[in-house]
Write an enzyme that holds these catalytic residues in place. Structure first.
Site, PDB file in Angstrom:
ATOM      1  N   PRO A  16       0.795  -1.235   0.000  1.00 23.77           N
ATOM      2  CA  PRO A  16       0.000   0.000   0.000  1.00 23.77           C
ATOM      3  C   PRO A  16       0.826   1.284   0.000  1.00 23.77           C
ATOM      4  O   PRO A  16       1.857   1.380   0.677  1.00 23.77           O
ATOM      5  CB  PRO A  16      -0.828  -0.107   1.288  1.00 23.77           C
ATOM      6  CG  PRO A  16      -0.144  -1.130   2.125  1.00 23.77           C
ATOM      7  CD  PRO A  16       0.507  -2.083   1.163  1.00 23.77           C
ATOM      8  N   ASN A  17       0.332   2.223  -0.780  1.00 27.43           N
ATOM      9  CA  ASN A  17       0.862   3.594  -0.891  1.00 27.43           C
ATOM     10  C   ASN A  17       2.164   3.695  -1.682  1.00 27.43           C
ATOM     11  O   ASN A  17       2.652   4.795  -1.928  1.00 27.43           O
ATOM     12  CB  ASN A  17       1.036   4.243   0.498  1.00 27.43           C
ATOM     13  CG  ASN A  17      -0.272   4.295   1.269  1.00 27.43           C
ATOM     14  OD1 ASN A  17      -1.242   4.859   0.782  1.00 27.43           O
ATOM     15  ND2 ASN A  17      -0.322   3.692   2.434  1.00 27.43           N
ATOM     16  N   ARG A  24       5.358  10.891  -2.500  1.00 32.60           N
ATOM     17  CA  ARG A  24       4.908  10.563  -1.150  1.00 32.60           C
ATOM     18  C   ARG A  24       6.045  10.821  -0.164  1.00 32.60           C
ATOM     19  O   ARG A  24       7.068  10.125  -0.200  1.00 32.60           O
ATOM     20  CB  ARG A  24       4.544   9.071  -1.111  1.00 32.60           C
ATOM     21  CG  ARG A  24       4.242   8.567   0.282  1.00 32.60           C
ATOM     22  CD  ARG A  24       4.211   7.050   0.341  1.00 32.60           C
ATOM     23  NE  ARG A  24       3.841   6.634   1.683  1.00 32.60           N
ATOM     24  CZ  ARG A  24       4.038   5.422   2.176  1.00 32.60           C
ATOM     25  NH1 ARG A  24       4.572   4.485   1.438  1.00 32.60           N
ATOM     26  NH2 ARG A  24       3.690   5.151   3.408  1.00 32.60           N
ATOM     27  N   TYR A  29      11.034   8.887   1.814  1.00 25.92           N
ATOM     28  CA  TYR A  29      11.076   7.794   0.833  1.00 25.92           C
ATOM     29  C   TYR A  29      11.844   8.122  -0.442  1.00 25.92           C
ATOM     30  O   TYR A  29      11.985   7.252  -1.305  1.00 25.92           O
ATOM     31  CB  TYR A  29       9.643   7.362   0.494  1.00 25.92           C
ATOM     32  CG  TYR A  29       8.891   6.830   1.694  1.00 25.92           C
ATOM     33  CD1 TYR A  29       9.342   5.688   2.359  1.00 25.92           C
ATOM     34  CD2 TYR A  29       7.749   7.462   2.181  1.00 25.92           C
ATOM     35  CE1 TYR A  29       8.674   5.203   3.470  1.00 25.92           C
ATOM     36  CE2 TYR A  29       7.068   6.985   3.295  1.00 25.92           C
ATOM     37  CZ  TYR A  29       7.530   5.860   3.937  1.00 25.92           C
ATOM     38  OH  TYR A  29       6.885   5.370   5.041  1.00 25.92           O
ATOM     39  N   ASN A  80       7.994  -5.456  -0.334  1.00 30.83           N
ATOM     40  CA  ASN A  80       7.801  -4.288   0.522  1.00 30.83           C
ATOM     41  C   ASN A  80       6.320  -4.241   0.850  1.00 30.83           C
ATOM     42  O   ASN A  80       5.501  -3.832   0.019  1.00 30.83           O
ATOM     43  CB  ASN A  80       8.251  -3.000  -0.169  1.00 30.83           C
ATOM     44  CG  ASN A  80       8.195  -1.807   0.784  1.00 30.83           C
ATOM     45  OD1 ASN A  80       7.586  -1.886   1.847  1.00 30.83           O
ATOM     46  ND2 ASN A  80       8.833  -0.712   0.400  1.00 30.83           N
ATOM     47  N   ALA A  83       2.822  -0.591   5.236  1.00 31.31           N
ATOM     48  CA  ALA A  83       2.352  -0.614   6.623  1.00 31.31           C
ATOM     49  C   ALA A  83       1.795  -1.982   7.032  1.00 31.31           C
ATOM     50  O   ALA A  83       1.711  -2.278   8.233  1.00 31.31           O
ATOM     51  CB  ALA A  83       1.309   0.476   6.846  1.00 31.31           C
ATOM     52  N   HIS A  86       3.594  -4.123   9.612  1.00 32.59           N
ATOM     53  CA  HIS A  86       3.435  -3.948  11.058  1.00 32.59           C
ATOM     54  C   HIS A  86       2.098  -4.461  11.582  1.00 32.59           C
ATOM     55  O   HIS A  86       1.884  -4.448  12.791  1.00 32.59           O
ATOM     56  CB  HIS A  86       3.583  -2.459  11.414  1.00 32.59           C
ATOM     57  CG  HIS A  86       4.696  -1.780  10.666  1.00 32.59           C
ATOM     58  ND1 HIS A  86       6.020  -2.133  10.838  1.00 32.59           N
ATOM     59  CD2 HIS A  86       4.684  -0.796   9.716  1.00 32.59           C
ATOM     60  CE1 HIS A  86       6.770  -1.373  10.027  1.00 32.59           C
ATOM     61  NE2 HIS A  86       5.985  -0.563   9.345  1.00 32.59           N
ATOM     62  N   ASP A  93       1.366 -15.178   7.555  1.00 35.26           N
ATOM     63  CA  ASP A  93       0.965 -16.576   7.369  1.00 35.26           C
ATOM     64  C   ASP A  93       1.173 -17.027   5.922  1.00 35.26           C
ATOM     65  O   ASP A  93       1.575 -18.169   5.677  1.00 35.26           O
ATOM     66  CB  ASP A  93      -0.515 -16.765   7.743  1.00 35.26           C
ATOM     67  CG  ASP A  93      -0.750 -16.821   9.247  1.00 35.26           C
ATOM     68  OD1 ASP A  93       0.225 -16.881  10.017  1.00 35.26           O
ATOM     69  OD2 ASP A  93      -1.935 -16.803   9.648  1.00 35.26           O
ATOM     70  N   GLU A 104      12.259  -9.339   2.883  1.00 35.11           N
ATOM     71  CA  GLU A 104      11.519  -8.138   3.300  1.00 35.11           C
ATOM     72  C   GLU A 104      12.337  -6.906   2.951  1.00 35.11           C
ATOM     73  O   GLU A 104      13.532  -6.871   3.258  1.00 35.11           O
ATOM     74  CB  GLU A 104      11.303  -8.222   4.819  1.00 35.11           C
ATOM     75  CG  GLU A 104      10.720  -6.970   5.440  1.00 35.11           C
ATOM     76  CD  GLU A 104      10.627  -7.073   6.972  1.00 35.11           C
ATOM     77  OE1 GLU A 104      11.202  -8.005   7.568  1.00 35.11           O
ATOM     78  OE2 GLU A 104       9.969  -6.194   7.558  1.00 35.11           O
ATOM     79  N   HIS A 106      12.463  -2.460   2.920  1.00 32.40           N
ATOM     80  CA  HIS A 106      11.924  -1.131   3.233  1.00 32.40           C
ATOM     81  C   HIS A 106      12.883  -0.076   2.729  1.00 32.40           C
ATOM     82  O   HIS A 106      14.106  -0.228   2.868  1.00 32.40           O
ATOM     83  CB  HIS A 106      11.738  -0.966   4.750  1.00 32.40           C
ATOM     84  CG  HIS A 106      10.862  -2.015   5.330  1.00 32.40           C
ATOM     85  ND1 HIS A 106       9.498  -2.025   5.156  1.00 32.40           N
ATOM     86  CD2 HIS A 106      11.155  -3.129   6.032  1.00 32.40           C
ATOM     87  CE1 HIS A 106       8.992  -3.088   5.742  1.00 32.40           C
ATOM     88  NE2 HIS A 106       9.973  -3.781   6.284  1.00 32.40           N
ATOM     89  N   SER A 108      12.882   3.071   3.957  1.00 30.69           N
ATOM     90  CA  SER A 108      13.317   3.758   5.172  1.00 30.69           C
ATOM     91  C   SER A 108      13.844   2.744   6.185  1.00 30.69           C
ATOM     92  O   SER A 108      13.550   1.546   6.076  1.00 30.69           O
ATOM     93  CB  SER A 108      12.139   4.546   5.770  1.00 30.69           C
ATOM     94  OG  SER A 108      11.101   3.667   6.177  1.00 30.69           O
ATOM     95  N   ARG A 113      12.490   4.895  13.117  1.00 24.67           N
ATOM     96  CA  ARG A 113      11.264   5.672  12.996  1.00 24.67           C
ATOM     97  C   ARG A 113      10.358   5.460  14.218  1.00 24.67           C
ATOM     98  O   ARG A 113      10.833   5.074  15.286  1.00 24.67           O
ATOM     99  CB  ARG A 113      10.578   5.317  11.677  1.00 24.67           C
ATOM    100  CG  ARG A 113      11.479   5.653  10.465  1.00 24.67           C
ATOM    101  CD  ARG A 113      10.785   5.414   9.155  1.00 24.67           C
ATOM    102  NE  ARG A 113       9.589   6.262   9.037  1.00 24.67           N
ATOM    103  CZ  ARG A 113       8.639   6.065   8.118  1.00 24.67           C
ATOM    104  NH1 ARG A 113       8.731   5.072   7.258  1.00 24.67           N
ATOM    105  NH2 ARG A 113       7.595   6.867   8.073  1.00 24.67           N
ATOM    106  N   ARG A 117       6.594   1.185  14.070  1.00 27.60           N
ATOM    107  CA  ARG A 117       7.224   0.616  12.871  1.00 27.60           C
ATOM    108  C   ARG A 117       8.401  -0.298  13.212  1.00 27.60           C
ATOM    109  O   ARG A 117       8.984  -0.931  12.331  1.00 27.60           O
ATOM    110  CB  ARG A 117       7.712   1.728  11.936  1.00 27.60           C
ATOM    111  CG  ARG A 117       6.600   2.579  11.384  1.00 27.60           C
ATOM    112  CD  ARG A 117       7.124   3.604  10.397  1.00 27.60           C
ATOM    113  NE  ARG A 117       6.222   4.729  10.248  1.00 27.60           N
ATOM    114  CZ  ARG A 117       5.166   4.760   9.412  1.00 27.60           C
ATOM    115  NH1 ARG A 117       4.910   3.734   8.636  1.00 27.60           N
ATOM    116  NH2 ARG A 117       4.381   5.810   9.369  1.00 27.60           N
TER     117      ARG A 117
HETATM  118  C1  DQA Z   1       7.986   1.200   4.273  1.00 27.74           C
HETATM  119  C2  DQA Z   1       8.005   1.453   5.788  1.00 27.74           C
HETATM  120  C3  DQA Z   1       6.618   1.246   6.396  1.00 27.74           C
HETATM  121  O1  DQA Z   1       6.647   1.518   7.791  1.00 27.74           O
HETATM  122  C4  DQA Z   1       5.624   2.201   5.761  1.00 27.74           C
HETATM  123  O2  DQA Z   1       4.326   1.957   6.261  1.00 27.74           O
HETATM  124  C5  DQA Z   1       5.635   2.140   4.274  1.00 27.74           C
HETATM  125  C6  DQA Z   1       6.921   2.043   3.580  1.00 27.74           C
HETATM  126  C7  DQA Z   1       9.321   1.557   3.620  1.00 27.74           C
HETATM  127  O3  DQA Z   1       9.554   1.130   2.474  1.00 27.74           O
HETATM  128  O4  DQA Z   1      10.150   2.263   4.219  1.00 27.74           O
HETATM  129  O5  DQA Z   1       4.596   2.248   3.626  1.00 27.74           O
HETATM  130  O6  DQA Z   1       7.723  -0.177   4.047  1.00 27.74           O
END
Ligand code: DQA
Length: 150
Positions: A16-17, A24, A29, A80, A83, A86, A93, A104, A106, A108, A113, A117
């Site tokens: 998401p996002n 953003r 980011y 990635n 959110a 978390h 699962d 995994e 990220h 950031s 943070r 997170r």
């Molecule tokens: C993220 C870190 C997450 O905490 C955040 O919700 C994101 C982006 C990152 O790529 O740094 O949406 O996964």
């Protein structure tokens, strides 16, 4: 570029996002768009097919994990989860359920943070985690997956 990589692919999944990357919260980011990031890893890892999907929906991410996670041509997944990292026991699962390794990632450094997170529900089910290197996190995750596969 050896035979071991022929016909094989890595699945990148962005949650998401992340389709908003570039505009953003650029201070957190960066200014690279998702297309920039995927284009740059495709250029750098030219011998490997890179499939990419992005979704804002938890279930679509789970479906994508199921879709490649039992495929022997899939070397693994770079995820990635945004959110959902978390919050999502369902994605954790799904990672546990599938046969292919998941890295995994990220942009950031989630540990630098807000406290909420610092906890990743998916980390324990992943082969490993890369956090904090901006767009470079994806290239590092891909390289890790390729080396891990050997
Ligand atoms: C993220 C870190 C997450 O905490 C955040 O919700 C994101 C982006 C990152 O790529 O740094 O949406 O996964």
């Amino acid at each position: 570029s050896g035979d071991a990589l022929m016909g094989r692919y890595v699945q990148i999944i962005n949650g998401p996002n992340l389709q908003l990357l570039g505009r953003r919260e650029p201070a957190i980011y960066g200014t690279a768009t998702l297309d920039d990031i995927i284009g740059s890893v495709r250029e750098r890892f030219g011998s490997i097919e890179i499939r990419h999907m992005q979704s804002n929906c938890e279930g679509a991410i789970i479906d994508a994990l199921h879709g490649c996670g039992f495929d022997s041509d899939c070397m693994g997944v770079v995820l990635n989860a945004g959110a959902y990292t978390h919050t999502s026991l369902a994605i954790a699962d799904a990672i546990a359920a599938i046969e292919r390794p998941v890295v995994e990632v990220h942009l950031s450094n989630i540990f630098a943070r807000e406290e909420i997170r610092h906890r990743s529900l998916i980390a324990a089910n992943c082969a490993g985690s890369i956090s904090g290197f901006g767009a470079e996190s994806y290239a590092l995750a891909l390289q890790a997956l390729i080396d891990y596969d050997r």
